[in-house]
Motif scaffolding. Structure first.
Motif: not given
Length: 105
Positions: A18-20, A11-12, A14-16
């Motif tokens: 997506t933000t990038t 999850s971490a 994936l979140a990183l």
């Protein structure tokens, strides 16, 4: 417990990612604007060749007016212009007139 840690790590990541991915288009929009301006400046300098083309395109990219800077006449262009001006002369008269025309240019 190991399964929860793996899901949390995934999850971490994936979140990183997506933000990038969504942050990158901001820098590419300036690249797109530069590319658009380069295309416009290239189109504006379309009739020129070589160094004249590059100078006109660079002046346009810097915000200068391409028509403001007069194009420098190349040696080949000077020779052609002087030859046309001295078309009726022959021999030494032609050479003398040609030399004077080229020095006066």
């Amino acid at each position: 417990m190991s399964m929860r840690f793996s899901l949390l790590a995934a999850s971490a990541v994936l979140a990183l990612a997506t933000t990038t991915a969504f942050a990158a288009p901001q820098s590419s929009s300036s690249t797109a604007a530069h590319s658009t301006k380069l295309g416009q400046c290239s189109h504006a300098a379309a009739g020129k060749t070589g160094a004249d083309y590059k100078a006109a395109r660079d002046a346009c990219m810097k915000g200068g007016d391409t028509a403001a800077a007069p194009a420098k006449e190349t040696q080949q262009q000077k020779m052609a212009r002087c030859s046309k001006a001295n078309a009726g002369k022959k021999g030494a008269d032609f050479k003398t007139a040609q030399a004077a025309c080229l020095k006066g240019s």
